[in-house]
Design a protein around this motif. Structure first.
Motif, PDB file in Angstrom:
ATOM      1  N   UNK A  58       0.819  -1.218   0.000  1.00 49.86           N
ATOM      2  CA  UNK A  58       0.000   0.000   0.000  1.00 49.86           C
ATOM      3  C   UNK A  58       0.853   1.269   0.000  1.00 49.86           C
ATOM      4  N   UNK A  59       1.859   1.317   0.855  1.00 44.14           N
ATOM      5  CA  UNK A  59       2.705   2.507   0.969  1.00 44.14           C
ATOM      6  C   UNK A  59       3.420   2.807  -0.348  1.00 44.14           C
ATOM      7  N   UNK A  60       3.942   1.780  -0.988  1.00 42.98           N
ATOM      8  CA  UNK A  60       4.696   1.980  -2.226  1.00 42.98           C
ATOM      9  C   UNK A  60       3.785   2.405  -3.377  1.00 42.98           C
ATOM     10  N   UNK A  61       2.601   1.813  -3.462  1.00 43.42           N
ATOM     11  CA  UNK A  61       1.683   2.231  -4.524  1.00 43.42           C
ATOM     12  C   UNK A  61       1.260   3.685  -4.326  1.00 43.42           C
ATOM     13  N   UNK A  62       1.077   4.103  -3.076  1.00 45.94           N
ATOM     14  CA  UNK A  62       0.708   5.492  -2.801  1.00 45.94           C
ATOM     15  C   UNK A  62       1.820   6.455  -3.212  1.00 45.94           C
ATOM     16  N   UNK A  63       3.079   5.984  -3.172  1.00 46.65           N
ATOM     17  CA  UNK A  63       4.221   6.837  -3.526  1.00 46.65           C
ATOM     18  C   UNK A  63       4.401   6.984  -5.029  1.00 46.65           C
ATOM     19  N   UNK A  64       3.797   6.100  -5.793  1.00 44.81           N
ATOM     20  CA  UNK A  64       3.998   6.130  -7.242  1.00 44.81           C
ATOM     21  C   UNK A  64       3.286   7.308  -7.885  1.00 44.81           C
ATOM     22  N   UNK A  65       3.764   7.661  -9.076  1.00 40.58           N
ATOM     23  CA  UNK A  65       3.056   8.622  -9.913  1.00 40.58           C
ATOM     24  C   UNK A  65       1.651   8.107 -10.210  1.00 40.58           C
ATOM     25  N   UNK A  66       0.743   9.006 -10.440  1.00 37.74           N
ATOM     26  CA  UNK A  66      -0.553   8.595 -10.951  1.00 37.74           C
ATOM     27  C   UNK A  66      -0.391   8.078 -12.377  1.00 37.74           C
ATOM     28  N   UNK A  67      -1.149   7.050 -12.697  1.00 34.28           N
ATOM     29  CA  UNK A  67      -1.207   6.506 -14.061  1.00 34.28           C
ATOM     30  C   UNK A  67       0.125   5.893 -14.489  1.00 34.28           C
ATOM     31  N   UNK A  68       0.706   5.086 -13.615  1.00 36.16           N
ATOM     32  CA  UNK A  68       1.971   4.420 -13.900  1.00 36.16           C
ATOM     33  C   UNK A  68       1.705   3.023 -14.449  1.00 36.16           C
ATOM     34  N   UNK A  69       2.588   2.551 -15.318  1.00 38.03           N
ATOM     35  CA  UNK A  69       2.513   1.192 -15.860  1.00 38.03           C
ATOM     36  C   UNK A  69       3.534   0.313 -15.146  1.00 38.03           C
ATOM     37  N   UNK A  70       3.164  -0.942 -14.937  1.00 32.79           N
ATOM     38  CA  UNK A  70       3.990  -1.866 -14.155  1.00 32.79           C
ATOM     39  C   UNK A  70       4.086  -3.202 -14.888  1.00 32.79           C
ATOM     40  N   UNK A  71       5.318  -3.745 -14.978  1.00 31.48           N
ATOM     41  CA  UNK A  71       5.537  -5.049 -15.613  1.00 31.48           C
ATOM     42  C   UNK A  71       6.396  -5.915 -14.699  1.00 31.48           C
TER      43      UNK A  71
END
Length: 333
Positions: A227-240
């Motif tokens: 949860x903490x790391x996803x909150x730190x990400x840019x909005x609208x980021x792509x992940x692979x």
């Protein structure tokens, strides 16, 4: 000590399929048999099922635990059909004189790195969804599939080892990306050689437009994206992700997809495999899941198969296989 070799090929759907000569070479050593077990099979039952087999060609599942080794009869070798070994208790293997060998990392490097980028581009360009519309004779709906480009983006690579370093090269030299690399085991100079700049995880999460997971799974990075790391990400980021599913806390990922934080997710791995049609990630149109096939190129499978067979041949002669990570055995000359 038995002189007869019985070789079990466990949970590998690909071994011997494209290259039957691998099976023929094994038959020169003794009896071979293929097994498919539930990934959560307990050690005692697994040992019972594999009674009499003194060599195993092993996939990513099941887990060869201390309980397995305590109940297993003679076992000279576990040859991993791959480069990871988190499903093998090395201390227990050592206590029971079982050699554990791996495929050299370079064999998988190009195949897995290329698939990480392939899956990323697929979800960014909505390739699967567009293809399905063609199959449905709905070519005219093509304007619904305007995607996003990769070139020139800020790309984060988590784990810049064997696979991640190749991903970094492709992103930097092929797509002109600014590549941020997080890897506590690599120096800045090492990352620079692959076109990446070493950063801490927080900076990578905050700045990256796309993030590629390539880290080994260990006791320190389980659910490293939560949860903490996803909150730190840019909005609208792509992940692979082509590394291990357990690097991501899936409940947190589902929430990030639900609230639009994640623009798209492409993965070749899940925390629990195999994945089934009721998996919650499959409820999202901006998610693609492939069935752990990143190493599935003809070139890679030939190299992996050659290595496993050679390991069995060497072990049959009492010679320590190359790239062994557990080397104590009473079965060596």
């Amino acid at each position: 000590m038995s002189n007869k070799n019985r070789i079990a090929i466990v949970n590998s759907s690909s071994f011997g399929l494209p290259f039957p000569e691998h099976l023929e070479r094994l038959r020169q050593l003794g009896e071979i048999e293929k097994f498919t077990f539930d990934s959560e099979i307990d050690g005692k039952t697994l040992a019972k099922e594999l009674k009499g087999f003194n060599m195993i060609i092993a996939s990513i599942t099941p887990f060869y635990t201390e309980e397995f080794f305590e109940h297993k009869d003679e076992l000279k070798l576990i040859a991993r059909h791959g480069i990871g070994y988190n499903n093998i208790d090395l201390e227990a293997a050592k206590a029971h004189h079982t050699i554990v060998s791996l495929v050299p990392a370079l064999i998988e490097r190009d195949a897995v790195a290329e698939n990480n980028i392939t899956n990323l581009l697929n979800v960014m360009r909505q390739t699967n969804k567009a293809h399905q519309k063609v199959l449905q004779d709905k070519w005219e709906e093509r304007a619904n599939f305007v995607g996003h480009g990769l070139s020139g983006k800020t790309a984060g690579v988590i784990g810049v080892g064997n696979i991640g370093s190749r991903v970094a090269e492709i992103l930097h030299y092929g797509f002109r990306c600014e590549v941020l690399g997080y890897d506590p085991y690599r120096t800045s100079l090492e990352l620079e050689a692959f076109g990446a700049r070493k950063v801490e995880l927080d900076e990578l999460l905050q700045r990256s437009d796309v993030i590629c997971l390539c880290a080994n799974l260990n006791e320190f990075n389980y659910h490293m994206l939560s949860e903490k790391e996803f909150a730190s990400m840019k909005d609208f980021v792509y992940l692979s992700n082509t590394a291990r599913g357990a690097l991501i806390k899936e409940d947190a990922l589902v929430n990030a997809l639900d609230n639009g934080k994640i623009a798209g997710f492409a993965t070749d791995v899940l925390e629990e495999e195999p994945g089934r049609t009721d998996h919650p990630l499959l409820n999202f149109e901006n998610v693609i899941i492939t069935p752990h096939t990143s190493a599935y190129t003809m070139e890679c499978l030939k190299g992996m198969g050659d290595k496993c067979v050679t390991d069995c041949e060497m072990m049959a002669d009492g010679i320590l296989p190359n790239r062994s990570i557990q080397t104590d055995s009473i079965y060596l000359k």
